[in-house]
Design an enzyme around this catalytic site. Sequence first.
Site, PDB file in Angstrom:
ATOM      1  N   HIS A  96     -31.556  -4.868  19.288  1.00 53.61           N
ATOM      2  CA  HIS A  96     -30.908  -3.625  18.861  1.00 53.61           C
ATOM      3  C   HIS A  96     -30.247  -3.831  17.514  1.00 53.61           C
ATOM      4  O   HIS A  96     -29.804  -4.927  17.181  1.00 53.61           O
ATOM      5  CB  HIS A  96     -29.876  -3.150  19.891  1.00 53.61           C
ATOM      6  CG  HIS A  96     -28.864  -4.184  20.278  1.00 53.61           C
ATOM      7  ND1 HIS A  96     -29.130  -5.178  21.188  1.00 53.61           N
ATOM      8  CD2 HIS A  96     -27.587  -4.381  19.873  1.00 53.61           C
ATOM      9  CE1 HIS A  96     -28.067  -5.952  21.331  1.00 53.61           C
ATOM     10  NE2 HIS A  96     -27.109  -5.494  20.535  1.00 53.61           N
ATOM     11  N   HIS A  98     -27.082  -2.485  15.279  1.00 51.58           N
ATOM     12  CA  HIS A  98     -25.831  -1.736  15.288  1.00 51.58           C
ATOM     13  C   HIS A  98     -25.813  -0.878  14.020  1.00 51.58           C
ATOM     14  O   HIS A  98     -25.820  -1.408  12.910  1.00 51.58           O
ATOM     15  CB  HIS A  98     -24.633  -2.678  15.271  1.00 51.58           C
ATOM     16  CG  HIS A  98     -24.506  -3.530  16.497  1.00 51.58           C
ATOM     17  ND1 HIS A  98     -23.600  -3.273  17.491  1.00 51.58           N
ATOM     18  CD2 HIS A  98     -25.190  -4.630  16.902  1.00 51.58           C
ATOM     19  CE1 HIS A  98     -23.720  -4.181  18.434  1.00 51.58           C
ATOM     20  NE2 HIS A  98     -24.678  -5.028  18.106  1.00 51.58           N
TER      21      HIS A  98
HETATM   22  P1  5GP Z   1     -24.497  -7.258  21.075  1.00 45.81           P
HETATM   23  O1  5GP Z   1     -23.325  -8.171  21.168  1.00 45.81           O
HETATM   24  O2  5GP Z   1     -25.538  -7.577  22.132  1.00 45.81           O
HETATM   25  O3  5GP Z   1     -25.098  -7.207  19.703  1.00 45.81           O
HETATM   26  O4  5GP Z   1     -23.942  -5.804  21.324  1.00 45.81           O
HETATM   27  C1  5GP Z   1     -24.164  -5.063  22.493  1.00 45.81           C
HETATM   28  C2  5GP Z   1     -23.590  -3.675  22.243  1.00 45.81           C
HETATM   29  O5  5GP Z   1     -23.992  -2.849  23.310  1.00 45.81           O
HETATM   30  C3  5GP Z   1     -22.052  -3.638  22.212  1.00 45.81           C
HETATM   31  O6  5GP Z   1     -21.651  -3.019  21.007  1.00 45.81           O
HETATM   32  C4  5GP Z   1     -21.675  -2.821  23.431  1.00 45.81           C
HETATM   33  O7  5GP Z   1     -20.555  -1.996  23.214  1.00 45.81           O
HETATM   34  C5  5GP Z   1     -22.925  -2.003  23.672  1.00 45.81           C
HETATM   35  N1  5GP Z   1     -23.149  -1.665  25.076  1.00 45.81           N
HETATM   36  C6  5GP Z   1     -23.095  -2.526  26.125  1.00 45.81           C
HETATM   37  N2  5GP Z   1     -23.374  -1.881  27.275  1.00 45.81           N
HETATM   38  C7  5GP Z   1     -23.612  -0.589  26.944  1.00 45.81           C
HETATM   39  C8  5GP Z   1     -23.954   0.565  27.703  1.00 45.81           C
HETATM   40  O8  5GP Z   1     -24.106   0.540  28.923  1.00 45.81           O
HETATM   41  N3  5GP Z   1     -24.133   1.728  27.019  1.00 45.81           N
HETATM   42  C9  5GP Z   1     -23.962   1.805  25.655  1.00 45.81           C
HETATM   43  N4  5GP Z   1     -24.151   2.995  25.084  1.00 45.81           N
HETATM   44  N5  5GP Z   1     -23.652   0.738  24.900  1.00 45.81           N
HETATM   45  C10 5GP Z   1     -23.467  -0.454  25.536  1.00 45.81           C
END
Ligand code: 5GP
Length: 128
Positions: A96, A98
């Site tokens: 993903h 951001h």
């Molecule tokens: P990472 O650390 O993997 O780059 O970021 C994961 C992102 O996913 C975080 O910003 C977190 O807030 C978001 N996130 C985690 N679980 C969910 C969810 O169930 N729904 C949404 N919309 N975002 C999520």
Amino acid sequence: MDCLFCKIANGELPSKMVYEDDLVSVFLDINPHTNGNSLIVPKVHYLDYKEISDELNNHINEVVKKLDKMYQEKLGSSGLTIIHNSGCGQEVKHYHLHFIPRYENTDISLVPNRELEDLETVYQKLMK
Ligand code: 5GP
Ligand code: ZN
């Protein structure tokens, strides 16, 4: 595979979805840094940037441009920060981006760390 973002991107779990096409879904992050902080997520499962094809990467870049324009018009953003985490920096193990819209006079907290090795040491390690 039991993957949270596979389920959200394909509509099996709820989200505030703001954009969707054949390849990606975009939905609001539940922990936003700014208004409209979104996640751009392929509908097919990939771990991280190393698994994304050039074609998909190009498509995602086009989506970024489209969203940037849309958020400028609808939310009043006037800049953008894009972050991709992988490895130990990545919590959700499905690729993903951001997408963090930026606003005048609004900072996000990526604070520089003052207690690191000095630049010359790091540079010498990298160039060895
Ligand atoms: P990472 O650390 O993997 O780059 O970021 C994961 C992102 O996913 C975080 O910003 C977190 O807030 C978001 N996130 C985690 N679980 C969910 C969810 O169930 N729904 C949404 N919309 N975002 C999520
Ligand atoms: Zn997945």
